[in-house]
Design a protein around this motif. Structure first.
Motif, short mmCIF file in Angstrom:
data_model
loop_
_atom_site.label_atom_id
_atom_site.label_comp_id
_atom_site.label_asym_id
_atom_site.label_seq_id
_atom_site.Cartn_x
_atom_site.Cartn_y
_atom_site.Cartn_z
N GLU A 76 0.77 -1.28 -0.02
CA GLU A 76 0.13 -0.10 0.06
C GLU A 76 0.99 1.03 0.02
O GLU A 76 0.60 2.34 -0.73
CB GLU A 76 -0.84 -0.14 1.10
CG GLU A 76 -2.10 1.03 1.18
CD GLU A 76 -2.86 1.28 0.11
OE1 GLU A 76 -3.68 2.40 -0.07
OE2 GLU A 76 -2.87 0.14 -0.72
N VAL A 77 1.83 1.36 0.73
CA VAL A 77 2.93 2.50 0.80
C VAL A 77 3.45 2.61 -0.56
O VAL A 77 3.61 3.81 -1.20
CB VAL A 77 3.99 2.15 1.99
CG1 VAL A 77 4.80 3.11 1.73
CG2 VAL A 77 3.51 2.32 3.13
N PHE A 78 3.74 1.57 -1.08
CA PHE A 78 4.45 1.59 -2.58
C PHE A 78 3.46 2.36 -3.54
O PHE A 78 3.84 2.94 -4.42
CB PHE A 78 5.00 0.24 -2.86
CG PHE A 78 6.23 -0.39 -2.28
CD1 PHE A 78 6.96 0.51 -1.62
CD2 PHE A 78 6.46 -1.46 -2.59
CE1 PHE A 78 7.90 0.25 -1.02
CE2 PHE A 78 7.52 -2.05 -1.93
CZ PHE A 78 8.37 -1.16 -1.07
N ARG A 79 2.38 1.83 -3.48
CA ARG A 79 1.02 2.22 -4.27
C ARG A 79 0.69 3.73 -4.27
O ARG A 79 0.70 4.35 -5.11
CB ARG A 79 -0.13 1.68 -3.95
CG ARG A 79 -1.49 1.75 -4.96
CD ARG A 79 -2.78 1.38 -4.29
NE ARG A 79 -3.21 2.08 -3.25
CZ ARG A 79 -3.61 3.30 -3.15
NH1 ARG A 79 -3.77 4.04 -4.48
NH2 ARG A 79 -4.13 3.87 -2.20
N ILE A 80 0.97 4.17 -3.02
CA ILE A 80 0.70 5.71 -2.70
C ILE A 80 1.79 6.15 -3.33
O ILE A 80 1.80 7.60 -3.87
CB ILE A 80 0.63 5.87 -1.10
CG1 ILE A 80 -0.67 5.27 -0.75
CG2 ILE A 80 0.60 7.41 -0.86
CD1 ILE A 80 -0.78 5.36 0.85
N ILE A 81 3.07 5.95 -3.00
CA ILE A 81 4.44 6.46 -3.58
C ILE A 81 4.46 6.84 -5.23
O ILE A 81 4.47 7.70 -5.78
CB ILE A 81 5.72 5.83 -3.12
CG1 ILE A 81 5.83 6.08 -1.60
CG2 ILE A 81 6.93 6.50 -3.86
CD1 ILE A 81 6.92 5.21 -1.18
N ALA A 82 4.04 5.54 -5.72
CA ALA A 82 4.08 5.34 -7.29
C ALA A 82 2.81 6.40 -7.80
O ALA A 82 2.99 7.16 -8.84
CB ALA A 82 3.55 4.13 -7.79
N ASN A 83 1.87 6.65 -6.98
CA ASN A 83 0.62 7.55 -7.56
C ASN A 83 0.90 8.91 -7.37
O ASN A 83 0.30 9.64 -8.17
CB ASN A 83 -0.62 7.09 -6.57
CG ASN A 83 -1.84 7.46 -7.43
OD1 ASN A 83 -2.04 7.42 -8.53
ND2 ASN A 83 -2.55 8.48 -6.79
N GLY A 123 3.06 9.45 -12.15
CA GLY A 123 1.77 9.64 -11.26
C GLY A 123 0.65 8.85 -11.19
O GLY A 123 0.72 7.82 -11.79
N ALA A 124 -0.60 9.73 -11.17
CA ALA A 124 -1.78 8.79 -11.41
C ALA A 124 -2.16 8.32 -12.80
O ALA A 124 -2.81 7.52 -13.11
CB ALA A 124 -3.03 9.81 -11.09
N ALA A 125 -1.40 9.17 -13.71
CA ALA A 125 -1.69 8.77 -15.15
C ALA A 125 -0.87 7.53 -15.51
O ALA A 125 -1.38 6.95 -16.61
CB ALA A 125 -1.07 9.94 -16.24
N GLY A 126 0.07 7.06 -14.77
CA GLY A 126 0.72 5.88 -15.33
C GLY A 126 1.86 6.08 -16.31
O GLY A 126 2.00 7.27 -16.59
N THR A 127 2.33 5.04 -16.71
CA THR A 127 3.44 4.94 -17.67
C THR A 127 3.10 4.07 -18.92
O THR A 127 2.58 3.13 -18.75
CB THR A 127 4.66 4.48 -17.20
OG1 THR A 127 5.14 5.19 -16.08
CG2 THR A 127 5.96 4.44 -18.27
N LEU A 128 3.13 4.80 -19.95
CA LEU A 128 2.76 4.04 -21.28
C LEU A 128 4.06 3.66 -22.08
O LEU A 128 4.78 4.72 -22.33
CB LEU A 128 1.82 4.88 -22.19
CG LEU A 128 1.31 4.32 -23.39
CD1 LEU A 128 0.49 3.12 -23.41
CD2 LEU A 128 0.64 5.40 -24.10
#
Length: 323
Positions: free
Chosen positions: A123-130, A137-142
């Motif tokens: 969960e911590v990793f998810r928040i950091i990645a977001n 960020g929230a848009a992600g990587t393509l």
């Protein structure tokens, strides 16, 4: 079990599965097979740590996401070749597993405490990645679409299936080898009674660290392949609870602490979900409801999972055959 039988069964299963894209050329079916194999690969990682070692994790998404993001970032931001990026992603996943394992096991965390700390890390990793620019960020990587074998991008979905099947097979051979080794015996000893194993001279910390490092590497490889197949990743995909749940459900339903359990469970879960969606339409949560029902049935009537059930049915059939 003889060496030929131990490894031959894996080889035969692989050959049979490899024929599926030849017999069924539907992209929908092949896509489902690829996704099931990705889950099977992650489930093999979870099974090594929990099924053989008794260290139950609720946060294998931490390793899956580490592999996924590492592969995507190395390619998009640093121009590293896809093959090298996937190898690096697997190594990074192993390091993440070793660090989490050392912090957890060195502190004496076991059982539900260890399970919860892995969930917390994911969960911590998810928040950091977001919230981190390097991950998009929230848009992600393509990842840019550039169909070429050199870029690990193929026009045929069947090629992806054969590659992920080869990865799953290699991991199954590895797990079978561990199962038959002294390290495998130590893992089972720790699972059955960690204090007794330590009293007999087993270095339980070393055994658990090796197990979680290998487990994390397998799961990170699944994450790296996922990104390479779908060419996109964001925090909810990489570190979402979905992968942690499916990685643990596969071995439990297929057969905990067995080589074929994760594969059987992943195939059963995925195609049950696809069948439910085809029959009931896109009803939200229908696949999760069926997963829950299947899990209850397995726990109630087949504690050894699908592999144990198939083994018992085979024994009954042979017993009733005329001499």
């Amino acid at each position: 079990m003889s060496v030929a039988r131990a490894y031959g069964s894996i080889a035969i299963t692989t050959l049979l599965l490899a024929l599926l894209p030849v017999m069924v050329q539907s992209n929908t079916v092949i896509n489902a097979l690829v996704t099931a194999m990705i889950i099977a690969l992650a489930a093999q990682g979870w099974n090594l740590l929990a099924g053989y070692g008794g260290q139950f994790s609720f946060g294998h998404a931490a390793f899956f996401g580490a592999g996924a993001y590492c592969n995507a970032i190395l390619q998009t931001r640093y121009g590293i070749n896809a093959y090298a990026a996937m190898l690096a992603a697997t190594a990074i996943g192993a390091v993440v597993g070793a660090v989490i394992g050392y912090l957890s096991f060195r502190s004496g965390l076991r059982g539900s405490y260890f399970a919860l700390i892995t969930l917390a890390f994911a969960e911590v990793f998810r928040i950091i990645a977001n919230a981190t620019p390097v991950t998009g960020g929230a848009a992600g990587t393509l990842i840019k679409l550039q169909v070429s074998a050199a870029n690990f991008q193929f026009a045929s979905r069947a090629i992806y299936f054969w590659i992920i099947l080869a990865m799953v097979t290699a991991v199954m051979f590895l797990v079978r080898g561990i199962e038959r080794s002294r390290f495998g015996a130590y893992l089972v000893a720790v699972r059955e009674n960690e204090d007794a194993a330590a009293a007999l001279g087993v270095d339980t910390l070393d055994v658990k660290l090796r197990a979680i490092t290998l487990s994390a590497a397998m799961t990170a490889l699944a994450g790296a392949f996922y990104v390479q197949y779908f060419l996109f990743v964001d925090s909810s995909i990489a570190f979402g609870t979905w992968i942690s749940v499916e990685a643990l459900l596969g071995p439990i339903i297929g057969g905990l602490g067995t080589v074929f359990g994760p594969l059987l469970g992943a195939l059963a879960l995925h195609f049950l979900g696809e069948l439910a969606k085809a029959v009931a339409g896109r009803v939200p949560g229908i696949d999760l409801a069926l997963f829950g029902i299947l899990l209850v049935l397995i726990i109630a009537f087949a504690r050894d999972g699908l592999q144990g059930l198939l083994t018992r049915l085979s024994q009954l059939w042979r017993a009733r055959r005329p001499a």
